[in-house]
Structures are given as C-alpha cells and as structure tokens.
Design an enzyme around this catalytic site. Structure first.
Site, PDB file in Angstrom:
ATOM      1  N   LYS A  51       0.767  -1.201  -0.117  1.00 48.36           N
ATOM      2  CA  LYS A  51      -0.074   0.224  -0.074  1.00 48.36           C
ATOM      3  C   LYS A  51       0.747   1.212   0.036  1.00 48.36           C
ATOM      4  CE  LYS A  51      -2.487  -2.972  -0.551  1.00 48.36           C
ATOM      5  NZ  LYS A  51      -2.285  -4.205  -0.310  1.00 48.36           N
ATOM      6  N   HIS A 446     -23.845  14.189   1.869  1.00 47.43           N
ATOM      7  CA  HIS A 446     -23.152  14.802   0.645  1.00 47.43           C
ATOM      8  C   HIS A 446     -22.423  15.943   0.703  1.00 47.43           C
ATOM      9  CE1 HIS A 446     -24.368  16.024  -3.434  1.00 47.43           C
ATOM     10  NE2 HIS A 446     -24.278  17.460  -2.875  1.00 47.43           N
TER      11      HIS A 446
HETATM   12  P1  FAD Z   1       1.904 -14.148   8.081  1.00 43.99           P
HETATM   13  O1  FAD Z   1       1.528 -12.958   8.043  1.00 43.99           O
HETATM   14  O2  FAD Z   1       2.348 -14.687   7.000  1.00 43.99           O
HETATM   15  O3  FAD Z   1       2.750 -14.387   9.590  1.00 43.99           O
HETATM   16  C1  FAD Z   1       3.219 -15.485   9.733  1.00 43.99           C
HETATM   17  C2  FAD Z   1       4.666 -15.348  10.593  1.00 43.99           C
HETATM   18  O4  FAD Z   1       4.937 -16.404  11.175  1.00 43.99           O
HETATM   19  C3  FAD Z   1       5.868 -14.882   9.750  1.00 43.99           C
HETATM   20  O5  FAD Z   1       6.258 -13.812  10.252  1.00 43.99           O
HETATM   21  C4  FAD Z   1       6.742 -15.943  10.033  1.00 43.99           C
HETATM   22  O6  FAD Z   1       8.123 -15.431   9.671  1.00 43.99           O
HETATM   23  C5  FAD Z   1       6.456 -16.751  11.137  1.00 43.99           C
HETATM   24  N1  FAD Z   1       6.789 -18.087  11.198  1.00 43.99           N
HETATM   25  C6  FAD Z   1       6.524 -19.065  10.222  1.00 43.99           C
HETATM   26  N2  FAD Z   1       6.999 -20.478  10.788  1.00 43.99           N
HETATM   27  C7  FAD Z   1       7.754 -19.913  11.904  1.00 43.99           C
HETATM   28  C8  FAD Z   1       8.430 -20.840  13.111  1.00 43.99           C
HETATM   29  N3  FAD Z   1       8.377 -22.003  12.802  1.00 43.99           N
HETATM   30  N4  FAD Z   1       8.685 -20.216  13.952  1.00 43.99           N
HETATM   31  C9  FAD Z   1       8.699 -18.647  14.157  1.00 43.99           C
HETATM   32  N5  FAD Z   1       8.195 -18.096  13.197  1.00 43.99           N
HETATM   33  C10 FAD Z   1       7.450 -18.819  12.179  1.00 43.99           C
HETATM   34  N6  FAD Z   1      -4.081  -9.255   3.093  1.00 43.99           N
HETATM   35  C11 FAD Z   1      -5.072  -8.246   3.271  1.00 43.99           C
HETATM   36  O7  FAD Z   1      -6.067  -8.430   4.067  1.00 43.99           O
HETATM   37  N7  FAD Z   1      -4.944  -6.860   2.783  1.00 43.99           N
HETATM   38  C12 FAD Z   1      -4.021  -6.526   1.948  1.00 43.99           C
HETATM   39  O8  FAD Z   1      -3.963  -5.518   1.583  1.00 43.99           O
HETATM   40  C13 FAD Z   1      -2.954  -7.472   1.794  1.00 43.99           C
HETATM   41  N8  FAD Z   1      -1.899  -7.139   0.975  1.00 43.99           N
HETATM   42  C14 FAD Z   1      -0.946  -8.354   0.546  1.00 43.99           C
HETATM   43  C15 FAD Z   1       0.191  -7.860  -0.310  1.00 43.99           C
HETATM   44  C16 FAD Z   1       1.021  -9.066  -0.412  1.00 43.99           C
HETATM   45  C17 FAD Z   1       2.230  -8.488  -1.446  1.00 43.99           C
HETATM   46  C18 FAD Z   1       0.867 -10.067  -0.038  1.00 43.99           C
HETATM   47  C19 FAD Z   1       2.028 -10.940  -0.334  1.00 43.99           C
HETATM   48  C20 FAD Z   1       0.284 -10.657   0.947  1.00 43.99           C
HETATM   49  C21 FAD Z   1      -1.085  -9.502   1.177  1.00 43.99           C
HETATM   50  N9  FAD Z   1      -2.097  -9.859   1.969  1.00 43.99           N
HETATM   51  C22 FAD Z   1      -2.927  -8.966   2.029  1.00 43.99           C
HETATM   52  C23 FAD Z   1      -2.340 -11.068   2.523  1.00 43.99           C
HETATM   53  C24 FAD Z   1      -1.712 -11.064   4.307  1.00 43.99           C
HETATM   54  O9  FAD Z   1      -0.484 -10.478   4.090  1.00 43.99           O
HETATM   55  C25 FAD Z   1      -1.930 -12.291   4.990  1.00 43.99           C
HETATM   56  O10 FAD Z   1      -3.275 -13.127   4.662  1.00 43.99           O
HETATM   57  C26 FAD Z   1      -1.547 -12.272   6.165  1.00 43.99           C
HETATM   58  O11 FAD Z   1      -0.439 -11.903   6.299  1.00 43.99           O
HETATM   59  C27 FAD Z   1      -1.686 -13.536   7.036  1.00 43.99           C
HETATM   60  O12 FAD Z   1      -1.502 -13.336   8.256  1.00 43.99           O
HETATM   61  P2  FAD Z   1      -1.035 -14.702   9.114  1.00 43.99           P
HETATM   62  O13 FAD Z   1      -0.532 -14.096  10.576  1.00 43.99           O
HETATM   63  O14 FAD Z   1      -1.940 -16.008   9.112  1.00 43.99           O
HETATM   64  O15 FAD Z   1       0.444 -15.154   8.660  1.00 43.99           O
HETATM   65  P1  NAD Z   2      -4.597 -14.583  -6.356  1.00 51.39           P
HETATM   66  O1  NAD Z   2      -5.228 -16.244  -5.851  1.00 51.39           O
HETATM   67  O2  NAD Z   2      -5.271 -13.519  -5.961  1.00 51.39           O
HETATM   68  O3  NAD Z   2      -4.413 -14.737  -7.805  1.00 51.39           O
HETATM   69  C1  NAD Z   2      -3.844 -15.502  -8.395  1.00 51.39           C
HETATM   70  C2  NAD Z   2      -4.102 -15.564  -9.918  1.00 51.39           C
HETATM   71  O4  NAD Z   2      -3.430 -16.530 -10.712  1.00 51.39           O
HETATM   72  C3  NAD Z   2      -5.612 -16.070 -10.028  1.00 51.39           C
HETATM   73  O5  NAD Z   2      -6.366 -15.149 -10.928  1.00 51.39           O
HETATM   74  C4  NAD Z   2      -5.396 -17.458 -10.917  1.00 51.39           C
HETATM   75  O6  NAD Z   2      -6.344 -17.715 -11.770  1.00 51.39           O
HETATM   76  C5  NAD Z   2      -4.080 -17.127 -11.626  1.00 51.39           C
HETATM   77  N1  NAD Z   2      -3.381 -18.322 -11.985  1.00 51.39           N
HETATM   78  C6  NAD Z   2      -3.187 -19.520 -11.386  1.00 51.39           C
HETATM   79  N2  NAD Z   2      -2.539 -20.388 -12.003  1.00 51.39           N
HETATM   80  C7  NAD Z   2      -2.130 -19.616 -12.929  1.00 51.39           C
HETATM   81  C8  NAD Z   2      -1.209 -19.990 -14.107  1.00 51.39           C
HETATM   82  N3  NAD Z   2      -0.756 -21.264 -14.394  1.00 51.39           N
HETATM   83  N4  NAD Z   2      -1.015 -19.196 -15.202  1.00 51.39           N
HETATM   84  C9  NAD Z   2      -1.860 -17.784 -15.176  1.00 51.39           C
HETATM   85  N5  NAD Z   2      -2.643 -17.656 -14.165  1.00 51.39           N
HETATM   86  C10 NAD Z   2      -2.709 -18.414 -13.070  1.00 51.39           C
HETATM   87  O7  NAD Z   2      -3.288 -14.927  -5.604  1.00 51.39           O
HETATM   88  P2  NAD Z   2      -1.925 -13.731  -5.419  1.00 51.39           P
HETATM   89  O8  NAD Z   2      -2.517 -12.575  -6.156  1.00 51.39           O
HETATM   90  O9  NAD Z   2      -0.697 -14.578  -5.636  1.00 51.39           O
HETATM   91  O10 NAD Z   2      -2.198 -13.489  -3.930  1.00 51.39           O
HETATM   92  C11 NAD Z   2      -1.887 -14.292  -2.877  1.00 51.39           C
HETATM   93  C12 NAD Z   2      -2.837 -14.231  -1.739  1.00 51.39           C
HETATM   94  O11 NAD Z   2      -2.317 -12.992  -1.292  1.00 51.39           O
HETATM   95  C13 NAD Z   2      -4.334 -14.137  -2.141  1.00 51.39           C
HETATM   96  O12 NAD Z   2      -4.773 -15.026  -1.528  1.00 51.39           O
HETATM   97  C14 NAD Z   2      -4.753 -12.718  -1.691  1.00 51.39           C
HETATM   98  O13 NAD Z   2      -5.721 -12.998  -0.901  1.00 51.39           O
HETATM   99  C15 NAD Z   2      -3.645 -12.280  -0.697  1.00 51.39           C
HETATM  100  N6  NAD Z   2      -3.523 -10.988  -0.953  1.00 51.39           N
HETATM  101  C16 NAD Z   2      -4.264 -10.172  -0.615  1.00 51.39           C
HETATM  102  C17 NAD Z   2      -4.214  -8.518  -0.955  1.00 51.39           C
HETATM  103  C18 NAD Z   2      -5.615  -7.842  -0.589  1.00 51.39           C
HETATM  104  O14 NAD Z   2      -6.217  -8.295   0.085  1.00 51.39           O
HETATM  105  N7  NAD Z   2      -5.670  -6.544  -1.215  1.00 51.39           N
HETATM  106  C19 NAD Z   2      -3.432  -8.059  -1.796  1.00 51.39           C
HETATM  107  C20 NAD Z   2      -2.197  -9.116  -2.065  1.00 51.39           C
HETATM  108  C21 NAD Z   2      -2.505 -10.362  -1.903  1.00 51.39           C
END
Ligand code: FAD
Ligand code: NAD
Length: 468
Positions: A51, A446
């Site tokens: 973001k 509004h």
């Molecule tokens: P995580 O956030 O993955 O945290 C898990 C933690 O566990 C990590 O810090 C890891 O190091 C630690 N860990 C793992 N194994 C061990 C171990 N054995 N010992 C100690 N520590 C360990 N979601 C949204 O809702 N809104 C968004 O805008 C959004 N944007 C995203 C953008 C990107 C680029 C990505 C990749 C993801 C985004 N997501 C978003 C998804 C969101 O980040 C995840 O759904 C969320 O972080 C999941 O939370 P969690 O607590 O399950 O795990």
């Molecule tokens: P995603 O599941 O959102 O999208 C993956 C996309 O890849 C899908 O449209 C799928 O059809 C496509 N795909 C799968 N296999 C493919 C192939 N072989 N060739 C071409 N396209 C293919 O997954 P993501 O964008 O990698 O994000 C991962 C997770 O992180 C998601 O579950 C999402 O919820 C979370 N995330 C959330 C936010 C947010 O809430 N704004 C932002 C980033 C990530």
C-alpha cells in the site's frame, strides 16, 4: 523452563492479534517469531509495503496525468525516484513493526526471536540465530505460521528476474517490461505500481477473467479501466515455460486458441497464489495433521486434531487475508478462555487496492445463480456522483444484490474511489441483516462516494435511484 498458558508461533496479523487477546483475557502469553521484526507477511512484505508503494506511485501518476486538469502547473520534470520510494516504504514498515513490539510490551507478552518447532504437543523448541536454543512449555499452542508465495512446477524463482511479490516490493530499478503471471490481487496491485512508474506491464491470466473469484462485473470494470491506463491483458492463456538470461525473461504460453505465444520482459512477477507455510515446524512430533493442500487441518473451533493446539490465518483453509487472520486470532483466544465466539466467513470483505479500488462482501451474482437464489440487483455509477466529478474519479459503480422476496442484502460489489473504505458500510448492514430498503433510507453525507451505496440500494429496492 518458562511455562505459559498460551504460546503463539508466528507474529503476523493472526498471531500477534491472538497474543494480544489472550493477554487481555488474563493468560500468560508468549509469541515466537523467526524473523527479527514482528508483523509477519502483512507488515513486512505484504499489505503495508504494497500500500505504501501504491500510494507513492499514485501521487506520481496523478502529478504527471491529472494535476494539469486541476490547474496545477509544474515547471520542470516530474521524476519518479524509486530508491526514495522504496526507502519511504521501508520506513513505513519499520514504524509499523516496531508498533507491534510496543503492543507486545504493553500487554506483557514475552517475545522469542527464533524458529519455533514442536518437541511434543506441549513443548516448543526455539532455535535462535546465534545457534543457541531454548525450550518453553505451553498449555495451549496457536499455530500462526502463515504462507509463502507459490509458483508453477516448471518455474524457477531466481528472485532476480523471475520474482515474487517480496522482491517486487524492493526492486532497484523500474522495469522496462514487467510480465505478470496471474491476474489476481498481487499481480494487479503491483502491476499497477510499476505501470504508473512507467513500465510496460503485461498480465497473463489462466482463467477467462482477472480477479476470477470476485463478481464478474468487477473483473470486467477493473480490466476495462486498467486497460485504459495501458496495462495489457492476456486472459485464458496457459503459461508453459519461463526462461531467463542475464537481463531478459522469456515466457511462453498457449493462447486462447491453443497457439504458442511468447512474451519477453526484463522482469517476470509470479503471482499465482500463496501456499501455507509449515516448514521446520515439526508438526509430526506433536501429531498435528495436514490436509492434502498442506493446510493445518482444523475443525469449526479452529482446533487441530490435538485438543490444545489451534491454527489460524493463512496456514489454515479460507481466504488468505490479514483481517480474516485477525478475526481467527481473537476467536481462538476467546475459545481458549472458555467463551463462545463466532465468525461469519461470508461477511469477510475482499479488497483490491488498485485505483479505482475494488471491494466486495457476501455472495457474487455467479454464486447466487448457482445456488438458485431468487435475487434482484441495484446498481449506481460513480460518474453520476457530484463527489466523483469534483475529484475526477468517475470510474466504477456500486452493485447491491438483495433477496427478491425479503429484500435482505446478500452481496455488495464495488469498483471506484475509496471503495476499500465504503465496503465497511455494507459489512455493517449485512451483519445486522439489513434490507436494501434499510440502506436506502439512511442519510448519507453529501457529497461523498458513499452516496453511491444509498443510490444502489434505492435502485435495488424498486428502481428508484434519485440521481440516475
Ligand atoms: P503471516 O503474516 O504470513 O505471518 C506468519 C509469521 O509466522 C511470519 O512472520 C513467519 O516468519 C512466522 N513463522 C513461520 N514459521 C515459523 C516458525 N516455525 N517459528 C517462528 N515463526 C514462524 N491481506 C489483506 O487483508 N490486505 C492486503 O492489502 C494484503 N496485501 C498483501 C500484499 C502482498 C504483497 C501479500 C504477499 C499479501 C497481502 N495480504 C493482504 C495477505 C496477508 O499478508 C496475509 O493474509 C496475512 O499476513 C496472513 O497472516 P498470518 O498471521 O496468517 O501469517
Ligand atoms: P490470487 O489467488 O489472488 O491470484 C492468483 C491468480 O493467478 C488467479 O487469478 C489465478 O487464476 C491465476 N493463476 C493461477 N495459476 C495460473 C497459471 N498457471 N497461469 C496464469 N495464471 C494463473 O493470488 P495472489 O495474487 O498471488 O495473492 C496471494 C494471496 O495474497 C491471495 O490469496 C490474496 O488474498 C492475498 N493478497 C491480498 C491482497 C488484498 O487483500 N488486497 C493483496 C495481495 C495479496
């Protein structure tokens, strides 16, 4: 050996929120995180940094495309300084992650930095970076180890040219041509960041539409707007190979008709989803079972097959979203404390932070049709709002789906400016089982974008929108 009522493994939004709620409920709590900073994927390499870059690139893009129409003249060149943007992003991340450390201290939660692994169902070994290790005992354990990017079997992520979201958040240069595999949330958010900064961006999607799990009308509108911004889309394309040389990536795919096509770029972002992460956790020593998809198996109480071990967030089934993980963290803490919490998974909103933003909650039209539900639909275009015309953000709409007989709101789907924030109104309405008429009769300030929600509700209740 230190003993705890609850030990949480993983400090993402699932883990740290679970720990805070456990502490609030009077339980002696520890949290174990393998990295030096708390906050997990979300704060370090996910929600927050993406973001930050979306916001920075949005400002730049506005400056070069929209300032003039607002009567703002810039003398001299407007330049995007990626290094500074990335440094600012890191600053935002650091502030947020240290904020979590503050919350842990405030709630008297013991933080262990190291890799946590089960010794048995009540003991965790913590392997620290300096080679030392420590063991703790806990009556209850919450697995919150999150997820990692997944790839396709034939794609090797070299993390230089063929990258995941993690590398895309820290690039050293603006790509000339970024080829994105996967038109989901990550591909579109990060694709838009680099498109705004000047890269050519091509999105290859396997399905027949982008963001394929959302309502089809949202896919269509977002694709239309992003296409206007210059992003190229190749839907119904099956990637067959990715080859790299020092400075180039070649992606081969079969197009809609099955004909081979080739894409050349300097970076390839692989964003085809994420997979649950349990490496090195030693689940077998505790006897915890995994599903075929590698998720920690849990029942409706988020309890694993071992009664005192729970799992939450990305590592279990369901949407991989930070706020879903947070709800589950609170749910498990309250369950351990003997309360009877509840989560309505149907009401967890989904948001894409492109501009225009996309947001949705409840059922899609496709789901309602498949379930044979008799529904009605009301829609209102953002361009008809005074607020949208004032800001110049005229793309998008709000669509409300309601039960044809009872008028209960079943799904709300939006594209437009600030709909990531507007969706909260829909969630509230649906939590209270509002009818479309209920929303239509509420006063909306509004001029606001929120007026589109009222107008869509008026349209759903009897085609009586006032401004269309
Ligand atoms: P995580 O956030 O993955 O945290 C898990 C933690 O566990 C990590 O810090 C890891 O190091 C630690 N860990 C793992 N194994 C061990 C171990 N054995 N010992 C100690 N520590 C360990 N979601 C949204 O809702 N809104 C968004 O805008 C959004 N944007 C995203 C953008 C990107 C680029 C990505 C990749 C993801 C985004 N997501 C978003 C998804 C969101 O980040 C995840 O759904 C969320 O972080 C999941 O939370 P969690 O607590 O399950 O795990
Ligand atoms: P995603 O599941 O959102 O999208 C993956 C996309 O890849 C899908 O449209 C799928 O059809 C496509 N795909 C799968 N296999 C493919 C192939 N072989 N060739 C071409 N396209 C293919 O997954 P993501 O964008 O990698 O994000 C991962 C997770 O992180 C998601 O579950 C999402 O919820 C979370 N995330 C959330 C936010 C947010 O809430 N704004 C932002 C980033 C990530």
């Amino acid at each position: 050996m230190s003993t705890y009522d609850v030990a949480v493994i993983g400090s993402g939004p699932g883990g740290y929120v679970a720990a805070i709620r456990c502490a609030q409920l009077g339980m002696k709590t520890a949290i174990i995180e393998k990295y030096n900073t708390l906050g997990g994927t979300c704060l370090n390499v996910g929600c927050i940094p993406s973001k930050a870059l979306l916001d920075s690139s949005h400002h730049y893009h506005d400056a070069i495309t929209h300032f003039e129409e607002h009567g703002i003249e810039i003398s001299g060149d407007v330049k995007a300084n990626l290094e500074k943007m990335i440094a600012r992003k890191q600053n935002v991340v650091d502030t947020n992650t240290s904020g979590i450390q503050y919350l842990m201290d405030k709630n008297k939660i013991t933080v262990y930095n190291g890799v946590g692994s089960f010794k048995d169902a009540t003991h965790i070994n913590i392997a620290k970076a300096d080679g030392k290790s420590e063991e703790i005992e806990a009556k209850n354990i919450i697995i919150a180890t999150g997820s990692k990017p997944s790839t396709l079997p034939f794609i090797k992520l070299d993390k230089k040219r063929v990258i995941t979201s993690t590398e895309a958040l820290s690039l050293k240069e603006i790509p000339k041509h970024m080829v994105v595999i996967g038109g989901g949330v990550i591909g579109l958010e990060l694709g838009q960041v680099y498109k705004r900064l000047g890269a050519e961006v091509s999105v290859i999607e396997y399905m027949d539409r982008i963001i394929p799990t959302m309502d089809a009308s949202l896919s269509k509108e977002l694709q239309k707007v992003l296409k206007k911004q210059g992003v190229k889309f190749y839907t119904k394309h099956k990637v067959t190979g990715v080859k790299t040389s020092a400075k180039e990536v070649t992606i081969t795919a079969d197009d809609k008709k099955g004909n081979p096509v080739e894409f050349k770029g300097d970076y390839c972002l692989v964003s085809v989803g994420r997979k649950p992460y349990t490496d090195g956790l030693g689940l077998e020593k505790a006897g915890v079972t995994l599903s075929e998809r590698g998720q920690v198996e849990v029942n409706a109480h988020l309890r694993t097959n071992i009664a005192t071990i729970y799992a939450i967030g990305d590592v279990v089934k369901g949407a991989m979203l930070a706020h879903k993980a947070e709800e589950e963290g609170v749910f498990v803490a309250e369950t351990i404390a003997g309360q009877k919490p509840h989560i309505d998974y149907n009401l967890i909103p989904g948001v894409v932070y492109t501009w225009p933003e996309v947001a949705a909650v409840g059922k899609t039209e496709e789901e309602l049709k498949e379930a044979g539900v008799n529904y009605k639909s009301g829609q209102f275009s953002m361009r008809a709002l005074g607020r949208s015309r004032a800001s110049g953000d005229i793309d998008g709409f709000v669509k409300i789906l309601a039960d044809a007989t009872t008028d209960e709101v079943l799904g709300v789907h939006m594209v437009g400016a600030r709909v990531a924030d507007l969706i909260a109104e829909a969630v509230t309405a649906m939590e209270f089982r509002a009818s479309a008429e209920d929303i239509a009769r509420m006063s909306h300030a509004h001029p606001t974008y929120a007026e589109a929600v009222k107008e869509a509700a008026l349209d759903a209740t009897g085609k009586r929108a006032l401004h269309s």
